[in-house]
Design an enzyme around this catalytic site. Structure first.
Site, PDB file in Angstrom:
ATOM      1  N   TYR B 111      13.993 -26.841  56.137  1.00  0.00           N
ATOM      2  CA  TYR B 111      13.956 -27.086  57.580  1.00  0.00           C
ATOM      3  C   TYR B 111      12.743 -27.931  57.895  1.00  0.00           C
ATOM      4  O   TYR B 111      11.663 -27.720  57.352  1.00  0.00           O
ATOM      5  CB  TYR B 111      13.881 -25.759  58.354  1.00  0.00           C
ATOM      6  CG  TYR B 111      15.105 -24.917  58.175  1.00  0.00           C
ATOM      7  CD1 TYR B 111      16.131 -24.916  59.123  1.00  0.00           C
ATOM      8  CD2 TYR B 111      15.253 -24.111  57.039  1.00  0.00           C
ATOM      9  CE1 TYR B 111      17.271 -24.150  58.945  1.00  0.00           C
ATOM     10  CE2 TYR B 111      16.392 -23.338  56.855  1.00  0.00           C
ATOM     11  CZ  TYR B 111      17.398 -23.364  57.806  1.00  0.00           C
ATOM     12  OH  TYR B 111      18.515 -22.610  57.625  1.00  0.00           O
ATOM     13  N   HIS B 121      20.620 -25.861  62.181  1.00  0.00           N
ATOM     14  CA  HIS B 121      20.920 -25.977  60.768  1.00  0.00           C
ATOM     15  C   HIS B 121      19.769 -26.611  60.013  1.00  0.00           C
ATOM     16  O   HIS B 121      18.988 -27.367  60.584  1.00  0.00           O
ATOM     17  CB  HIS B 121      22.192 -26.801  60.583  1.00  0.00           C
ATOM     18  CG  HIS B 121      23.397 -26.080  61.098  1.00  0.00           C
ATOM     19  ND1 HIS B 121      23.827 -24.903  60.548  1.00  0.00           N
ATOM     20  CD2 HIS B 121      24.238 -26.359  62.115  1.00  0.00           C
ATOM     21  CE1 HIS B 121      24.898 -24.492  61.208  1.00  0.00           C
ATOM     22  NE2 HIS B 121      25.160 -25.350  62.179  1.00  0.00           N
ATOM     23  N   LYS B 152      24.022 -32.139  55.773  1.00  0.00           N
ATOM     24  CA  LYS B 152      22.640 -32.158  55.307  1.00  0.00           C
ATOM     25  C   LYS B 152      22.466 -33.353  54.361  1.00  0.00           C
ATOM     26  O   LYS B 152      23.432 -33.935  53.886  1.00  0.00           O
ATOM     27  CB  LYS B 152      22.316 -30.860  54.545  1.00  0.00           C
ATOM     28  CG  LYS B 152      22.470 -29.598  55.373  1.00  0.00           C
ATOM     29  CD  LYS B 152      22.176 -28.365  54.580  1.00  0.00           C
ATOM     30  CE  LYS B 152      22.900 -27.144  55.129  1.00  0.00           C
ATOM     31  NZ  LYS B 152      22.595 -26.823  56.526  1.00  0.00           N
TER      32      LYS B 152
END
Lengths: 175, 175, 175, 175
Positions: B111, B121, B152
């Site tokens: 993150y 997310h 991602k």
């Protein structure tokens, strides 16, 4: 000196000011990496010191079982490849300081005798191939180009079936 | 702070409102998992806090024996692999929040600085390989595909023989 | 348009101001290289134009025998490898200007749609691998490093058994 | 100047003291070989002079038919390979004296600008490969070894799909 094997790293524990030899290995000869109170050697560095009779490698930190040279050699063969060790040993014996060349896509960075990594940039990149290997011209170009881009010379090390090593300087040129 | 080792997890017991530091570790820095009145840290998280001088790890919850850093380091080497810790430490030092990426077949979810896992997310999946490793093109495709499927970016972390880490962003694209 | 095969090069003869199409292929679309009064196309460029119905390839300059697509395809397979052609065709169809990337150790340099090679530097280097191929981490590092050193982005093109192509951007990063 | 094609050699007939230009081609620029009253040029040398506008090539010594550049180019492509001509032209344009390297298993011997073949040994051996070629390590070793044995440096010339040439110095070394 005692080193303990674990996860393909060999660890020498430094007990406050006692293990000057381990500290000197790092500071004078650029072996390994200091992590807290341990010196961590790559398996290749450790095997080199073992072959020179300067290090005994134990099964783990709680064991009294000394490992045989063949045991370590096999770990190297299954991981880095033995050719990498052979070239490391040969260049080390010639007095070079050797560091990984990964960032440059080659096996080693090489510092001239007497120069320490901190003193300046490495002079050579070492790329290892086996005599039975075909070098794709594109890859050849790539190795030389990286070396050129960082103002180093490519040292091509070809390892033959008898474990002899032949070296070649390769430089990009505009004749 | 005291943590107790037990089966590769280190637990910090929280005694009603006393152990604010442990609660803050979880809520502000996303370390570990709160389970009833204990904070459970992975061995990697625990070793990171230990190296930073913020945690002492005891042999077990009934012991007064503090464990040495080497002892914990060896547990990591024999289990997760030391490379995983090295990448964890490096990314943590750079300010990232790090959670396991197991569900996605990668070592970590990452993150951005300042974002907490609950806020949204994760941005990146971290896949770790060693410099001596051959990446099978199929595996490579798989890592990127999974990352893409969950919106991602793949961060490929290559650990070299000197324990340095080189990072690469990899993204699926239709040029 | 007529081209003549010889030594894996296809030659289009330009007869004073008559063959404007050939000149335009070179000047507008960056195909081939002008040598005296001929435009020399690589076998890959020639086959692309042949597949588009813009070029007939003859056995040699004195022959009336038109070569079949399969004949040219086989020359490509035995030399550059067919994957190289597949990626060329795919990127060309998407509008890119494509030049050889040899000096950078990659198959192609790629210019954004609308940019001509003379206008500035290419933006991407294209490296082609097959899905059954193992990428040695060292070579991967080398490809990315070259691209980084010349301020380009690496576009990795993976060709699968069904001749589909998957593309990945890869960039060296310090997260 | 007139040259006559015959079996891939182009001959210039020298008529007593008249054809000073032909004699000078040989004595000053080391083109061809004097055989009695003719100067014999290789097809590569002849095409180079033709491209420079210094030579017209006739179908044979009894013909008035001047040959087109394309016709000669095709002979080269089908025999020596066009890459050999491209490297010849490039090095010639850079001022080198170029002789065949056949005896040494390479395409050319190269003399520094200003040095004539009689003055001393050639400095370089030129080995030509194509960018799509795989260099077998054994062959590589062989090229360098031969060069070293006759105190020359190997100049590896790689010709890419666009007919550009990249050069590399390669030298055997004991680091």
């Amino acid at each position: 000196m005692r080193g303990d094997l674990s996860d393909e790293i060999v660890t020498i524990t430094i007990q406050e000011n006692i293990n000057q030899k381990a500290i000197s290995l790092n500071q004078k000869s650029s072996f390994g990496k200091l992590e807290g109170n341990v010196l961590e050697l790559s398996i290749i560095e450790a095997f080199y010191l073992m072959e020179k009779g300067r290090l005994s490698i134990y099964k783990n930190s709680e064991s009294d079982e000394k490992l045989e040279a063949n045991y370590i050699r096999n770990i190297i063969k299954e991981n880095s490849g033995y050719a990498k060790y052979l070239v490391y040993r040969d260049l080390k014996d010639r007095g070079y300081i050797i560091k990984t060349g990964f960032k440059y896509g080659s096996e080693f960075r090489l510092y001239e005798r007497g120069k320490l990594p901190g003193d300046g940039h490495s002079d050579y990149l070492v790329k290892i191939i086996h005599e039975n290997y075909d070098i794709h011209a594109l890859d050849f170009a790539s190795y030389v180009r990286v070396a050129h881009g960082v103002k180093k010379t490519l040292l091509l090390a070809v390892v033959d079936d008898e474990e002899d090593i032949t070296y070649y300087w390769v430089e990009w040129t505009k004749p």
